[in-house]
Structures are given as C-alpha cells and as structure tokens.
Motif scaffolding. Structure first.
Motif, mmCIF file in Angstrom:
data_model
loop_
_atom_site.group_PDB
_atom_site.id
_atom_site.type_symbol
_atom_site.label_atom_id
_atom_site.label_comp_id
_atom_site.label_asym_id
_atom_site.label_seq_id
_atom_site.Cartn_x
_atom_site.Cartn_y
_atom_site.Cartn_z
ATOM 1 N N GLY A 221 10.592 3.843 -0.446
ATOM 2 C CA GLY A 221 10.767 5.180 -0.507
ATOM 3 C C GLY A 221 11.613 6.909 0.229
ATOM 4 N N TYR A 449 3.064 1.574 -23.822
ATOM 5 C CA TYR A 449 3.981 2.802 -22.850
ATOM 6 C C TYR A 449 4.623 2.658 -22.864
ATOM 7 C CZ TYR A 449 2.998 -0.631 -19.166
ATOM 8 O OH TYR A 449 2.547 -1.630 -18.292
ATOM 9 N N VAL A 568 6.098 -4.393 1.405
ATOM 10 C CA VAL A 568 6.221 -3.244 -0.034
ATOM 11 C C VAL A 568 5.213 -4.832 -0.994
ATOM 12 C CG1 VAL A 568 8.042 -3.231 -2.511
ATOM 13 C CG2 VAL A 568 8.131 -1.622 -0.044
ATOM 14 N N PRO A 571 5.785 -7.303 -8.703
ATOM 15 C CA PRO A 571 5.434 -8.564 -9.505
ATOM 16 C C PRO A 571 5.894 -9.224 -9.710
ATOM 17 C CG PRO A 571 7.409 -6.370 -10.124
ATOM 18 C CD PRO A 571 6.550 -6.021 -8.793
HETATM 19 N N1 LIG Z 1 6.003 -10.087 -14.957
HETATM 20 C C1 LIG Z 1 5.116 -9.335 -15.082
HETATM 21 N N2 LIG Z 1 4.897 -8.588 -16.174
HETATM 22 C C2 LIG Z 1 4.379 -6.778 -15.456
HETATM 23 C C3 LIG Z 1 4.167 -6.735 -14.407
HETATM 24 C C4 LIG Z 1 4.146 -7.947 -13.336
HETATM 25 O O1 LIG Z 1 3.146 -8.608 -12.356
HETATM 26 N N3 LIG Z 1 4.627 -9.157 -13.927
HETATM 27 N N4 LIG Z 1 2.941 -5.763 -13.556
HETATM 28 C C5 LIG Z 1 2.922 -4.722 -15.101
HETATM 29 C C6 LIG Z 1 2.240 -3.879 -15.025
HETATM 30 S S1 LIG Z 1 0.570 -3.122 -14.213
HETATM 31 C C7 LIG Z 1 3.330 -2.473 -14.419
HETATM 32 S S2 LIG Z 1 2.832 -0.957 -13.689
HETATM 33 C C8 LIG Z 1 4.469 -2.456 -15.138
HETATM 34 C C9 LIG Z 1 5.458 -2.384 -13.386
HETATM 35 O O2 LIG Z 1 6.642 -2.682 -14.283
HETATM 36 P P1 LIG Z 1 7.958 -1.214 -13.804
HETATM 37 O O3 LIG Z 1 7.174 0.398 -13.543
HETATM 38 O O4 LIG Z 1 9.438 -2.362 -14.484
HETATM 39 O O5 LIG Z 1 8.108 -1.377 -12.409
HETATM 40 P P2 LIG Z 1 7.790 -3.047 -11.886
HETATM 41 O O6 LIG Z 1 9.381 -3.456 -12.139
HETATM 42 O O7 LIG Z 1 6.682 -2.700 -10.945
HETATM 43 O O8 LIG Z 1 8.797 -2.571 -9.832
HETATM 44 C C10 LIG Z 1 8.766 -2.240 -8.906
HETATM 45 C C11 LIG Z 1 9.809 -2.544 -8.328
HETATM 46 O O9 LIG Z 1 9.908 -1.560 -7.092
HETATM 47 C C12 LIG Z 1 10.099 -1.882 -6.063
HETATM 48 N N5 LIG Z 1 9.805 -0.751 -4.975
HETATM 49 C C13 LIG Z 1 8.605 -0.675 -4.368
HETATM 50 N N6 LIG Z 1 8.941 0.439 -3.793
HETATM 51 C C14 LIG Z 1 10.009 1.154 -4.146
HETATM 52 C C15 LIG Z 1 10.875 2.256 -3.404
HETATM 53 O O10 LIG Z 1 10.517 3.404 -2.387
HETATM 54 N N7 LIG Z 1 12.297 2.818 -4.385
HETATM 55 C C16 LIG Z 1 12.618 1.469 -4.414
HETATM 56 N N8 LIG Z 1 13.665 2.019 -5.614
HETATM 57 N N9 LIG Z 1 11.668 0.470 -5.399
HETATM 58 C C17 LIG Z 1 10.473 0.282 -4.369
HETATM 59 C C18 LIG Z 1 9.764 -3.033 -5.792
HETATM 60 O O11 LIG Z 1 10.928 -3.486 -4.756
HETATM 61 C C19 LIG Z 1 9.947 -3.627 -7.217
HETATM 62 O O12 LIG Z 1 10.872 -4.493 -7.615
HETATM 63 O O13 LIG Z 1 5.522 -3.689 -15.277
HETATM 64 C C20 LIG Z 1 4.371 -4.992 -16.161
HETATM 65 N N10 LIG Z 1 4.634 -6.631 -16.052
#
Ligand SMILES: Nc1nc2c(c(=O)[nH]1)N[C@H]1C(S)=C(S)[C@@H](COP(=O)(O)OP(=O)(O)OC[C@H]3O[C@@H](n4cnc5c(=O)[nH]c(N)nc54)[C@H](O)[C@@H]3O)O[C@H]1N2
Ligand SMILES: Nc1nc2c(c(=O)[nH]1)N[C@H]1C(S)=C(S)[C@@H](COP(=O)(O)OP(=O)(O)OC[C@H]3O[C@@H](n4cnc5c(=O)[nH]c(N)nc54)[C@H](O)[C@@H]3O)O[C@H]1N2
Ligand code: SF4
Ligand SMILES: [Mo]
Length: 681
Positions: A221, A449, A568, A571
């Motif tokens: 945050g 997306y 936090v 995924p």
């Molecule tokens: N293998 C796999 N793939 C997925 C998903 C999954 O669950 N597994 N989920 C899917 C979905 S629904 C989505 S929305 C996308 C998401 O994919 P992305 O939008 O690329 O985001 P995430 O990889 O979820 O990023 C989350 C990261 O944000 C970090 N984070 C949390 N709070 C903060 C903060 O305040 N600052 C910073 N700098 N970092 C922070 C966490 O540590 C985590 O590593 O991925 C999709 N793809």
C-alpha cells in the motif's frame, strides 16, 4: 460413433490476461491432449503448466454430470441426481413464489470469471435483467485499477505483450508475471537476453524475482509514495519530456509544483527503499528511450488502490513514454472493444432500475445486512435475499468475510442454485446444482484482457454427461420462467455468429481476407494505432482533475488496521484462484496452505519454519503452517493461492480474515489491505 482423431482449435476460458489459443486432439467424444495454438499471435504454441493437461479436467471423474438436488443438511454434500426438467420446474416454482412474496429483487445472481469468454461470461446479465433481480456489482478483481487509469489516462490503450520487444527498461510493478502474465514473462526473459534491465517492485520475493535484475520490496500500500518520489527525481534531474507534457497533458504545472514535497528521503521513510535507490531507479527510467511499466493488480486491492494506479501512471506521462514504441504501460489493452457487449448484457431488458449489491459484500448481504463502503452495517436489506444463483464463481473460497458467507448460505429460507463443474465449497450449500460444461463443449468468442487477439471457437466434443453451457442454461431458465423474448431463443452458434458478423469500427479495420479468416476461426490481432489515442474527456492526460476528491495525484495511506502484520493475498503459479484445485498433480505441487512471514517477526513470536500458527483479527481465527524466510519484509505476511476449506486446518481459509471494505474508487475489493496478528499454537 467416434470420428478419427484430429486437432481442433479452442481457446482457454480462464480468468487470465493471455486468453491463449489452444489446439485439442479429439475424436469428437474425448479430448486426448491439449497444446498451445502455434498460429495464435500471442500464444505462439506456448501455454502454462495448468492448461497443459486440460483433458484431465474435461474428463475428470469428479465432474458433476447431471442436475442434483440436496438431500442432507446444507453443507453436508448430500445430493441426489434429478432430471433437467425437474430442476427447471423446481427453480421456476421457487422463484415465482419468491417474486410473489418479496418481489424479484429478492433474487440475486453471483458470478465472476470462471469462464471469461464473452457470451458465457456475460449472458446471465440479460436473463437477470429480464427477471428484474438485484444486480451484482462485479468488482472483486481490479476495478480500482481501472478507476485509477480513468482518473488520469482514461481508456488510453496500452501495449500488447509482443511490443515489449522494443522496450529498453522494464519495471514490473506488483505482478507475479511468471505465474499470471505468461507471454509478458516470455518477453521479459527475451528482453533480459538483450541486456534490458528488469526491476521488480513487490511486497515479497515472488517466483518472478528470479527473473529480475533488482527487486525492491516495500510495505503493502505504499507504492504511491515511491511513484511520487520517482516523479520528484524526474523533475529535479530535468528528465521530463517538456514537449510531450505541454502538448498532451493537463495540469502539469500544478502537478510539478506539488512534487517538491515528495523527496526520496520522505519516500524512504514510508517505503523502506533507500533514497539513493529511488534516485537511481528514477534516473535510469527517465534516461531510457522506451521504458515500460508492467503493472499487476495487487497494489490496487488497497484502500488507496485507485490513487496508487494514478500515481504510477504519472511516470510515463512525465517522460512521454506513452508515445514511444515499446514504452508506456503494458496494460489497458483488450479485445473487448471490438464487440458490442450490450448484445450479450442487454441492459435494455431491465425494465426498472434494480438494487445493486457489491460482490465483495456478499457475506453481509446473505446475512440480511445493508453495509456502507467500509463494510459497516447500516440497516437491514429490504427485501432480504431469498434466492442466490451462482455461476462462474466460487464465493465461499474467493470472496472476503468467509464466515459470514457460510452463515448466510446456511439459512434454511435461502434457495441457492449453483451452476458448476465440480462440488465446490459453494456448491456444497446449494439446494439445486446444475452441471456446467467446459470450453471444449460450446461455441465462444474470446476477448482477452491482456492483449487484443480475438477469436471465435466451436465445440470440439459433444457435451460431457448432461452438462450445459451458461448460455444454454439461461435459455432454458428463460423458457421455464415464461419469457418469450427472441433473445433467449437463439442457439449458441447463431448467437456467436450474430455478434461476430455485426459491424464494428475496430474489426472493420481488418482486410476482407482477415475478416473471413476470423469468421472461420483464425485468432487475429486487432489493429491498434501506432501511437495511442489519449482517450480522456479532454483528449489529454489529466494530471489535474478538479472533479476528484484529490484533484492532484497524492500520497494517501491505505486502510491498514489495528493489528501489527499487513496481510497480502497473492496468486499461486499452480492454480488460478479456486480453479484447477480438482487436479491433484497441481495441488500437490502447490503444497499445504502456508503464511509466509519474516524471520524477525517469527522469532519475536517464538515461531519456527513449519510450525502450525494461528492468524487472527476481528473477523476470524485461521490456522496455517509457517513459512519463515527473509523473502518478506518484517511487518508483511503473504498468503499465496486460494485454498479450499477441506485443505485448511480450521475449516476456514485466509479469506475469513479479509474485510468487506471497498477501495477509494471503483468500489473494488481491498483483498490485499488487511491486518492480522499471529501466534504459535
Ligand atoms: N497462475 C495463476 N494465474 C493467474 C491467477 C492465479 O491465481 N494464478 N489469477 C488470475 C487473476 S484473477 C488475475 S486478476 C490476474 C492477476 O495478475 P496480475 O494483475 O499480474 O497481478 P498478480 O500477479 O495477481 O499480482 C499480485 C501481486 O501484487 C502484489 N501486491 C499486493 N499488494 C501490493 C502492493 O501494495 N504493492 C505492490 N507493489 N505489490 C503488491 C502481491 O505480492 C502479488 O505478487 O492473474 C490471473 N492469472
Ligand atoms: N485469497 C484470495 N482470494 C482471492 C484471490 C486471491 O488471489 N487470493 N483472487 C481474487 C481475484 S483477483 C478474483 S478475480 C476472484 C476470482 O473469483 P472467481 O471468478 O469466483 O474464480 P474461481 O475461483 O476461479 O471460480 C470460478 C468457478 O467457476 C466455475 N466455472 C468455470 N467455468 C464455468 C462455466 O462455464 N460455467 C459455470 N457455471 N461455472 C464455471 C469453476 O468451476 C470455478 O468453481 O477471486 C479473488 N479472491
Ligand atoms: S491460464 Fe492463462 S497462460 Fe494458461 S493457457 Fe490459459 S490463458 Fe494461457
Ligand atoms: Mo482477478
């Protein structure tokens, strides 16, 4: 009779930015193997580990194959098979009675992104508009990020993964691309081979850290403090692209003046990143020709999530990176604009404005409570929700305030229908379960997306058992409810073709050959302009926006909370939210449900690696195994992956510790902005 084995095109339906093209080896009845489509412009034959054996999911022995009716108490998992006709009769009877006694707003749909394909994702909205049900505000994921973009760059298009081939400096800002943005990850690996520096800004050392040249860890945050201090350095070091700023932005003078207070020293006290490092990174960013930021969504799932997004966007705006090939933001690109979503959503079927329930507050809603944006009870819901229809989602495992959701679902007077492929933690509480099909079994339109490669796909096998797609199910429900609209009489194939053949200015940019290739199932990139069109009301990037509570980008702390450790959720590379948990090969690799915590925090509480620990706050007490290391900063705790209740030690998962508070803008979830304490047990 089965056909001869052949490879047929399909598309990954999961909630993942890439929406990969697939090819499936099939005889029309069975899918034998699944690969990435070599002719898909983004996939290029390469898919993630989760989908490499998708056939195991399609033909999984635990798939629900017929409609089911509850025979035991709610949550017992006891059901008996019934016919589709019986299920539809029961649902329509119960709904008619609820409508007579409470009105149609007593019925609530709950869905998210189990299937992301355009029709299968959004078709329920048309049905529930026609029914006059309460509407669901679908903001569990990244709507605060979208709102933040809107505040400053509007709908301005970002980059496709392929365009990272031209980037010369890459900041991965809070995305575990190794798990969640596979084709961006591949480009990052290539870029590093070319000597392009890769910086990762994170709350812990994710698997992506191994692919970065430098990892900056900060407390959750606090990213807006870092972004504003970087902007301060750009100003101080004369790295602002004056020509770009004067021509393409609004309010830049005011913004530049406001930057004086955000010194790197000030940011160090908030982000724990040394001022010297902030200066060095900001200068390297500002001196690069085509720097790109690859943002995740985690930083937006905070009380200041929209503001953080807005602050990060100031960097490519100050440097003009938005107009550089390979520069700007690798985000805000999708295939969605190439189709008329209202053909599927049908807002015109809504005869009067109906009540809106936020999906992040489903626990309170099911318990009869009306809540404000901070999740505080402000009265009773009137009418109470008497029926919940769940599809494309598993709220017990993914939404916040898990205990409340379960309490609500236990209500004897609540009639719950779940359209699912497996007996999920949510389906366990259903009165009626309807069997859902997979992308191999229906027609679909893919609108990713995270890139703009669109495609239409056909079924490769006949439906397994009595499974039906969301579209076919809503058509049957419409018939059972006596709706005579032609909309619900279209076949899945006709509906896909009607949308695919309708005129649209973006698809009209294709040549005639491309248009016919698309209609024949060829995945194709949409044509985007070489230089993005700044799509804000003023046609300029709006640093200053007098209509907002904070007219200038500013540092606003996130919500935080009364407990000392910031929790936090992130995924897992092996699963996707609660999907893929039916595959033992994947869940075994993911391992048990752990909390990652820092060595000092563990030591201070007498906790050793592998101990069973209890995490608690005002909402719940949940047990985990401790994963102790210095991959996490002191004061931060990480829960990777969405686990099922069965895998948990206390019949509750991490989501029981998450609040129903909504973000500063976008009314999104604040899943990454909660606090806890931990003790050894
Ligand atoms: N293998 C796999 N793939 C997925 C998903 C999954 O669950 N597994 N989920 C899917 C979905 S629904 C989505 S929305 C996308 C998401 O994919 P992305 O939008 O690329 O985001 P995430 O990889 O979820 O990023 C989350 C990261 O944000 C970090 N984070 C949390 N709070 C903060 C903060 O305040 N600052 C910073 N700098 N970092 C922070 C966490 O540590 C985590 O590593 O991925 C999709 N793809
Ligand atoms: N702890 C924790 N909680 C999280 C997250 C996290 O990282 N950690 N991530 C958050 C994010 S970013 C998101 S987007 C949400 C995601 O929340 P959801 O969209 O609910 O995602 P899933 O858990 O994948 O559940 C999708 C369900 O839809 C079903 N399904 C799949 N295809 C179909 C279909 O065609 N028809 C029907 N009827 N059903 C289908 C699947 O079997 C699965 O059970 O979770 C959020 N919650
Ligand atoms: S989950 Fe994502 S990376 Fe994996 S195949 Fe599907 S779209 Fe591609
Ligand atoms: Mo998401």
């Amino acid at each position: 009779m089965s056909e001869l084995k052949q490879w047929k095109r399909s598309a990954c339906p999961y909630d993942c930015p890439d929406s990969c093209g697939l090819i499936m080896e099939t005889d029309g009845k069975t899918v034998f193997s699944v690969k990435g489509d070599p002719d898909h412009p983004i996939t290029k034959g390469f898919i993630c580990g989760k989908m490499q054996h998708f056939e195991e999911m399609i033909h999984h022995p635990d798939r629900i194959l017929t409609p089911l009716k509850r025979t035991g108490f709610k949550g017992s998992g006891q059901f008996e098979p019934i016919t589709w006709a019986e299920a539809l009769d029961e649902i329509s009877d119960r709904w008619q009675k609820i409508i007579e006694n409470y009105g149609s707003e007593a019925i609530l749909p709950y869905s998210y992104a189990g299937n992301l394909h355009m029709i299968q994702n959004k078709c329920g909205e048309a049905f529930f508009h026609r029914l006059g049900a309460s509407r669901l505000e679908r903001t569990i994921c990244s709507k605060a990020k979208t709102a933040g973009f809107h505040q400053i760059i509007g709908n301005t298009n970002g980059l496709n993964p392929n365009e990272l081939a031209y980037s010369d400096y890459i900041i991965v800002w809070g995305s575990n691309v190794n798990a969640t943005q596979l084709h961006i990850h591949a480009q990052i690996v290539n870029a590093r081979k070319r000597g392009v520096p890769v910086i990762l800004i994170e709350t812990y050392k994710t698997p992506t850290a191994a692919f970065a040249d430098e990892v900056l860890l900060l407390p959750p945050g606090t990213d807006s403090a870092l972004a504003l201090a970087m902007a301060h350095v750009l100003k101080k070091e004369h790295l602002i692209n004056k020509k770009f700023v004067k021509k393409h932005t609004l309010g830049w003078r005011r913004f530049l003046t406001s930057l004086d207070q955000y010194t790197p020293k000030w940011a160090e006290s908030i982000t724990q990143i040394p001022a010297k490092t902030i200066e060095r990174i900001a200068m390297a960013y500002g001196q690069s020709k085509s720097p790109v930021i690859v943002p995740g969504s985690g930083f937006s799932r905070h009380g200041n999530g929209a503001m953080t997004t807005r602050c990060i966007c100031t960097l490519p705006a100050l440097t003009g990176a938005f107009f550089k090939k390979g520069g700007g933001i690798a985000e805000n690109i999708s295939g969605g604009d190439a189709f008329d979503m209202n053909m599927v959503r049908r807002p015109d079927l809504l005869k009067k404005e109906t009540r809106i329930i936020n999906m992040n507050q489903i626990g309170s809603a099911l318990c009869g409570e009306a809540v404000d944006d901070m999740g505080n009870c402000v009265g009773s819901l009137n009418p109470p929700i008497q029926s919940l229809y769940v599809y494309n989602s598993n709220p017990v495992d993914v939404a916040p305030a898990q205990q409340k959701i379960i309490r609500g679902l236990m209500r004897e007077d609540l009639f719950t229908v779940v359209h699912e492929r497996f007996l999920t933690d949510t389906a366990l509480y259903a009165d009626i379960i309807l069997p859902a099909d997979t992308c191999a079994e229906h027609y679909a339109i893919t609108t990713p997306y995270g890139n703009n490669a669109v495609s239409i796909t056909s079924p490769v096998i006949k439906p397994v058992g009595e499974c039906k797609s969301n579209w076919d199910t809503f058509c049957l429900l419409a018939e059972a409810m006596g709706f005579d609209d032609d909309h619900f009489k279209q076949s899945n194939e006709d509906f896909v073709m009607a949308i695919a053949q309708s005129s649209n200015p973006i698809r009209d940019r294709w040549t005639k050959e491309e248009q016919s290739a698309f209609l024949n199932g060829q995945p194709l990139l949409l044509r985007s302009p070489d230089i993005p069109v700044i799509d804000t009301p003023s046609g300029k990037i709006e640093f200053y926006n007098p209509n907002l509570k904070h007219p200038l980008p500013a540092y606003i702390p996130n919500y935080g909370g009364a407990y000392p450790l910031k929790l936090v959720v992130a995924p897992s590379i092996y699963t996707l939210n609660s999907s893929f948990t039916e595959r033992r090969t994947l869940t075994d690799r993911r391992g048990r449900s752990v909390l990652k915590l820092n060595t000092q925090d563990a030591y201070a509480r007498g906790i050793a690696d592998g101990n069973i620990i209890e995490a608690y706050n005002d909402l719940a007490h949940v047990q985990f195994f401790a994963d102790v290391s210095d991959d996490v900063l002191s004061g931060t705790v990480i829960a990777e992956g969405v686990y099922g209740i069965e895998e948990s030690l206390t019949e509750l998962t991490v989501n029981a510790l998450l609040s129903e508070r909504l973000t500063d803008d976008g009314r999104a979830s604040s899943l990454c902005d909660n606090t806890i304490e931990i003790k050894k047990i």
